[in-house]
Design a protein around this motif. Structure first.
Motif, PDB file in Angstrom:
ATOM      1  N   GLN A   1     -64.538  11.280  20.502  1.00 50.89           N
ATOM      2  CA  GLN A   1     -64.626  10.802  19.073  1.00 50.89           C
ATOM      3  C   GLN A   1     -64.486   9.688  18.563  1.00 50.89           C
ATOM      4  O   GLN A   1     -63.986   8.531  18.412  1.00 50.89           O
TER       5      GLN A   1
ATOM      6  N   ILE B   1     -60.459  13.836  11.882  1.00 50.08           N
ATOM      7  CA  ILE B   1     -59.985  15.249  11.640  1.00 50.08           C
ATOM      8  C   ILE B   1     -58.420  15.505  11.604  1.00 50.08           C
ATOM      9  O   ILE B   1     -57.807  15.858  10.832  1.00 50.08           O
TER      10      ILE B   1
ATOM     11  N   ASP C   1     -67.194  20.948  11.009  1.00 46.79           N
ATOM     12  CA  ASP C   1     -66.906  19.378  10.991  1.00 46.79           C
ATOM     13  C   ASP C   1     -65.483  19.856  12.400  1.00 46.79           C
ATOM     14  O   ASP C   1     -65.081  19.100  12.970  1.00 46.79           O
TER      15      ASP C   1
ATOM     16  N   TYR D   1     -64.890   7.329  14.461  1.00 40.75           N
ATOM     17  CA  TYR D   1     -64.882   7.871  13.148  1.00 40.75           C
ATOM     18  C   TYR D   1     -65.503   6.229  11.780  1.00 40.75           C
ATOM     19  O   TYR D   1     -65.982   5.092  12.401  1.00 40.75           O
TER      20      TYR D   1
ATOM     21  N   HIS E   1     -68.510  21.432   5.491  1.00 44.03           N
ATOM     22  CA  HIS E   1     -66.589  21.308   5.291  1.00 44.03           C
ATOM     23  C   HIS E   1     -65.973  22.747   5.491  1.00 44.03           C
ATOM     24  O   HIS E   1     -64.888  22.796   5.660  1.00 44.03           O
TER      25      HIS E   1
ATOM     26  N   PHE F   1     -67.516  11.867  13.096  1.00 42.31           N
ATOM     27  CA  PHE F   1     -66.557  12.734  12.217  1.00 42.31           C
ATOM     28  C   PHE F   1     -66.711  11.184  11.105  1.00 42.31           C
ATOM     29  O   PHE F   1     -66.436  10.126  11.023  1.00 42.31           O
ATOM     30  N   GLU F   2     -67.014  11.701   9.600  1.00 40.93           N
ATOM     31  CA  GLU F   2     -66.339  10.536   8.548  1.00 40.93           C
ATOM     32  C   GLU F   2     -65.702  10.045   8.993  1.00 40.93           C
ATOM     33  O   GLU F   2     -64.951   9.202   8.291  1.00 40.93           O
TER      34      GLU F   2
ATOM     35  N   THR G   1     -73.397  19.371   7.785  1.00 41.71           N
ATOM     36  CA  THR G   1     -72.377  20.243   7.547  1.00 41.71           C
ATOM     37  C   THR G   1     -71.848  20.547   6.297  1.00 41.71           C
ATOM     38  O   THR G   1     -71.563  19.852   4.779  1.00 41.71           O
TER      39      THR G   1
ATOM     40  N   LEU H   1     -71.926  14.311  12.727  1.00 42.71           N
ATOM     41  CA  LEU H   1     -71.589  15.448  11.799  1.00 42.71           C
ATOM     42  C   LEU H   1     -70.811  14.789  10.646  1.00 42.71           C
ATOM     43  O   LEU H   1     -69.903  14.047  10.012  1.00 42.71           O
ATOM     44  N   VAL H   2     -71.764  14.578   8.932  1.00 43.51           N
ATOM     45  CA  VAL H   2     -71.538  13.910   8.174  1.00 43.51           C
ATOM     46  C   VAL H   2     -71.714  15.072   7.200  1.00 43.51           C
ATOM     47  O   VAL H   2     -72.299  16.062   7.214  1.00 43.51           O
TER      48      VAL H   2
END
Length: 283
Positions: free
Chosen positions: A159, A67, A145, A161, A38, A63-64, A36, A257-258
């Motif tokens: 989701q 968010i 993201d 993380y 950002h 996700f990292e 991704t 998604l990173v």
């Protein structure tokens, strides 16, 4: 330092070309990995179609970090505290007179006052100046993201993380420690090429061309600052791999998604999965 300032945007070999999303699988497990950016421009939408394809086939999105929480007032207060130096310290104490003079000249040329920044941590200064410059270029829209975090929320798709917001903030606040002059000087130099660099990066990312991204982002960071490389990429990938393997073992399909930089190079997630015997296919 393009390798570092573009960490806030993001942060392989030609085998993985022509896509920004890859399918990682074996006989019983499947995981999609999406690289991704950002922060994007409005004109960068719609996103490449492979992102929607992976999202549609996935049971959950990874996700990292959280968010939504990273956009909260609570996190904003945490970040603001981390960005400031202790009351008894100022930025000139961390820079040589030569570097501080270059910074002062740059701030004056942009119409900024030194007083606005002299109590900032060097990494916070770097990120603030970069984000301000990107905003002037029209690169001020939510990135990949955020787009899928909001979509997953709307679709009631689970989701997950890879690290907490506290862990991510701790990593960010370590950027450039002991290398403050290098961080500031290279950031100032790269500001002059920011528009051109952003143009080719987004173009290559959209087209799934990873060679230049790997050479000029990942490999140059490793060469110029092994400490930064370990902090931003390698150590985090080390910590993420067991979590990703555990998610695969659940028997459901995840879409991870990173930042694109985490996928590339010898320490990247794609190469790690390949060495473990998984099949890697561009979507």
């Amino acid at each position: 330092m393009v390798r570092v300032i573009f960490y806030i945007l993001f942060v392989a070999t030609t085998l993985f070309a022509q896509s920004s999303v890859w399918k990682v699988s074996d006989a019983h497990h499947t995981l999609f990995l999406g690289g991704t950016i950002h922060v994007l421009r409005g004109s960068d939408y719609p996103l490449p179609e492979e992102f929607d394809q992976a999202y549609a086939q996935s049971d959950f999105v990874v996700f990292e970090t959280d968010i939504a929480l990273s956009q909260s007032r609570t996190f904003g207060i945490m970040l603001a505290k981390k960005m400031l130096l202790p009351p008894e310290q100022t930025l000139p104490q961390f820079l040589t007179p030569q570097t501080y003079r270059k910074l002062s000249d740059y701030l004056a040329s942009e119409g900024y006052s030194n007083a606005l920044y002299e109590h900032m941590q060097p990494w916070a200064l770097m990120m603030t100046l970069t984000q301000t410059t990107l905003g002037k270029m029209g690169i001020d829209q939510n990135g990949v993201d955020m787009f899928y975090a909001q979509r997953a929320l709307k679709d009631h798709k689970p989701q997950k993380y890879l690290e907490s917001v506290e862990e991510q903030l701790a990593i960010i606040s370590e950027i450039g420690k002991g290398e403050e002059d290098v961080l500031v000087e290279q950031t100032l130099r790269d500001m002059r090429e920011l528009n051109e660099t952003m143009a080719w990066m987004v173009r290559d990312w959209r087209e799934g061309k990873t060679k230049r991204l790997e050479d000029e982002m990942v490999n140059q960071m490793l060469e110029e600052s092994p400490k930064m490389y370990r902090l931003i990429l390698k150590d985090r990938n080390d910590a993420w791999m067991p979590k990703l393997r555990s998610m695969m073992d659940e028997g459901k399909i995840g879409f991870v998604l990173v930042g694109t930089m985490h996928l590339l190079g010898s320490d990247g997630l794609l190469e790690r999965f390949r060495k473990m015997g998984y099949r890697i296919e561009p979507l």
